[in-house]
Write an enzyme that holds these catalytic residues in place. Sequence first.
Site, PDB file in Angstrom:
ATOM      1  N   SER A 119      -2.955   3.732  -2.303  1.00 24.85           N
ATOM      2  CA  SER A 119      -1.671   3.017  -2.287  1.00 24.85           C
ATOM      3  C   SER A 119      -1.984   1.530  -2.132  1.00 24.85           C
ATOM      4  O   SER A 119      -3.081   1.172  -1.663  1.00 24.85           O
ATOM      5  CB  SER A 119      -0.856   3.487  -1.077  1.00 24.85           C
ATOM      6  OG  SER A 119       0.153   2.546  -0.758  1.00 24.85           O
ATOM      7  N   TYR A 150       0.561   5.973   7.847  1.00 26.61           N
ATOM      8  CA  TYR A 150       0.384   5.984   6.383  1.00 26.61           C
ATOM      9  C   TYR A 150      -0.621   4.901   5.956  1.00 26.61           C
ATOM     10  O   TYR A 150      -1.553   5.172   5.179  1.00 26.61           O
ATOM     11  CB  TYR A 150       1.741   5.752   5.711  1.00 26.61           C
ATOM     12  CG  TYR A 150       1.705   5.854   4.203  1.00 26.61           C
ATOM     13  CD1 TYR A 150       1.789   7.091   3.563  1.00 26.61           C
ATOM     14  CD2 TYR A 150       1.601   4.716   3.406  1.00 26.61           C
ATOM     15  CE1 TYR A 150       1.768   7.188   2.182  1.00 26.61           C
ATOM     16  CE2 TYR A 150       1.583   4.804   2.020  1.00 26.61           C
ATOM     17  CZ  TYR A 150       1.670   6.048   1.411  1.00 26.61           C
ATOM     18  OH  TYR A 150       1.646   6.137   0.038  1.00 26.61           O
TER      19      TYR A 150
HETATM   20  P1  NAD Z   1       5.972  13.093  -3.803  1.00 26.22           P
HETATM   21  O1  NAD Z   1       6.566  13.309  -2.458  1.00 26.22           O
HETATM   22  O2  NAD Z   1       6.793  13.419  -4.998  1.00 26.22           O
HETATM   23  O3  NAD Z   1       4.573  13.837  -3.956  1.00 26.22           O
HETATM   24  C1  NAD Z   1       3.734  14.189  -2.891  1.00 26.22           C
HETATM   25  C2  NAD Z   1       3.270  15.595  -3.116  1.00 26.22           C
HETATM   26  O4  NAD Z   1       2.335  15.981  -2.107  1.00 26.22           O
HETATM   27  C3  NAD Z   1       4.443  16.586  -3.058  1.00 26.22           C
HETATM   28  O5  NAD Z   1       4.419  17.411  -4.193  1.00 26.22           O
HETATM   29  C4  NAD Z   1       4.152  17.386  -1.806  1.00 26.22           C
HETATM   30  O6  NAD Z   1       4.614  18.715  -1.872  1.00 26.22           O
HETATM   31  C5  NAD Z   1       2.635  17.313  -1.750  1.00 26.22           C
HETATM   32  N1  NAD Z   1       2.117  17.663  -0.425  1.00 26.22           N
HETATM   33  C6  NAD Z   1       2.558  17.234   0.783  1.00 26.22           C
HETATM   34  N2  NAD Z   1       1.861  17.832   1.756  1.00 26.22           N
HETATM   35  C7  NAD Z   1       0.973  18.655   1.151  1.00 26.22           C
HETATM   36  C8  NAD Z   1      -0.023  19.537   1.628  1.00 26.22           C
HETATM   37  N3  NAD Z   1      -0.236  19.706   2.945  1.00 26.22           N
HETATM   38  N4  NAD Z   1      -0.773  20.234   0.727  1.00 26.22           N
HETATM   39  C9  NAD Z   1      -0.556  20.081  -0.603  1.00 26.22           C
HETATM   40  N5  NAD Z   1       0.365  19.255  -1.105  1.00 26.22           N
HETATM   41  C10 NAD Z   1       1.121  18.548  -0.236  1.00 26.22           C
HETATM   42  O7  NAD Z   1       5.569  11.549  -3.829  1.00 26.22           O
HETATM   43  P2  NAD Z   1       4.628  10.756  -4.851  1.00 26.22           P
HETATM   44  O8  NAD Z   1       5.157   9.391  -4.892  1.00 26.22           O
HETATM   45  O9  NAD Z   1       4.453  11.486  -6.126  1.00 26.22           O
HETATM   46  O10 NAD Z   1       3.243  10.718  -4.047  1.00 26.22           O
HETATM   47  C11 NAD Z   1       2.029  11.156  -4.587  1.00 26.22           C
HETATM   48  C12 NAD Z   1       0.889  10.349  -3.994  1.00 26.22           C
HETATM   49  O11 NAD Z   1       1.020   8.984  -4.428  1.00 26.22           O
HETATM   50  C13 NAD Z   1       0.860  10.313  -2.475  1.00 26.22           C
HETATM   51  O12 NAD Z   1      -0.486  10.383  -2.034  1.00 26.22           O
HETATM   52  C14 NAD Z   1       1.459   8.957  -2.149  1.00 26.22           C
HETATM   53  O13 NAD Z   1       1.020   8.457  -0.907  1.00 26.22           O
HETATM   54  C15 NAD Z   1       0.933   8.134  -3.315  1.00 26.22           C
HETATM   55  N6  NAD Z   1       1.677   6.904  -3.551  1.00 26.22           N
HETATM   56  C16 NAD Z   1       2.935   6.923  -4.080  1.00 26.22           C
HETATM   57  C17 NAD Z   1       3.593   5.712  -4.305  1.00 26.22           C
HETATM   58  C18 NAD Z   1       4.953   5.645  -4.900  1.00 26.22           C
HETATM   59  O14 NAD Z   1       5.497   4.536  -5.016  1.00 26.22           O
HETATM   60  N7  NAD Z   1       5.562   6.725  -5.323  1.00 26.22           N
HETATM   61  C19 NAD Z   1       2.974   4.515  -3.989  1.00 26.22           C
HETATM   62  C20 NAD Z   1       1.703   4.532  -3.444  1.00 26.22           C
HETATM   63  C21 NAD Z   1       1.057   5.724  -3.240  1.00 26.22           C
END
Ligand code: NAD
Length: 265
Positions: free
Chosen positions: A151, A164
């Site tokens: 991130s 986080y």
């Molecule tokens: P999201 O909530 O849609 O996806 C996160 C996924 O992780 C979900 O499908 C959830 O079920 C899964 N998850 C949670 N706990 C889990 C576990 N114990 N075992 C297996 N799976 C698990 O959100 P996203 O935005 O798609 O996030 C995906 C990744 O991208 C994350 O690591 C997040 O920190 C990172 N991220 C997202 C953004 C953003 O702007 N969306 C920015 C920076 C980083």
Amino acid sequence: MSVSLTGQVALVTGASSGLGLGIAHALAEAGAAVGINYNAHAEPAEQAAAEIIALGGRARALKGDVSHEPDAIALVDAMVREWGALDILVANSGLQQDAPVAEMTLAQWDKVIAVNLTGQFLCAREAIRQFRKQGRRGVSKAAGKILCMSSVHEVIPWAGHVNYAASKGGVGMMMRTLAQEVASDGIRVNGIAPGAIRTAINKAETEGEAAERLLRLIPYGRIGEAADVAKAATWLVSDESDYVVGTTLFIDGGMALYPEFRGNG
Ligand code: NAD
């Protein structure tokens, strides 16, 4: 440049929603067989697998909690049982449990570190064990590729989110250390650091007035979409990026460029 992952086998964790779901579809479109990991919600993962299969691809939904060691082991085992190998891991699972530091419970701290950091470690360790066991198998220049989902908070401190931000800072150093440790085995480890990408994790910040405030932090002037990340992820696990080792690719519209200094500080 066309990116092909034909004949390769990829596991994407946390792929029942958001970035993971987008990446799973993109890798399948490039020709990989894809394990679509989910923890709680089977239905969207099963549906994604069905869609990929309907288009002539190979996919399977796989349940597992990445922070639970037996599950991480079982996920990689399931990939090998299904398709005989593993070539790509996208360690994407992540969550937030936000609170000002004085109110943050140990449970909130532990949960976020367990999923975001320990979960990536466990899946990466199992993938590396498998990559070493199978060696180069002629489908890619590398013996294996790992992509760690970080991130912008790998480098930008984030008040109210210390669990986080610490987890993503840890992901950055874990990724670089693993890359250094396993590159001589032909294994490439890299990271992606998204900025604000429209998904479930940040729904409240990417809509309405909150979106206006957010846009002030994005020099490029738009909120990202899952496809922005999926395209970059596909490239980073393909042979087109074969000489990229131990790098975090920021996909953030310039969010990490200290936008407050745009007007001369
Ligand atoms: P999201 O909530 O849609 O996806 C996160 C996924 O992780 C979900 O499908 C959830 O079920 C899964 N998850 C949670 N706990 C889990 C576990 N114990 N075992 C297996 N799976 C698990 O959100 P996203 O935005 O798609 O996030 C995906 C990744 O991208 C994350 O690591 C997040 O920190 C990172 N991220 C997202 C953004 C953003 O702007 N969306 C920015 C920076 C980083």
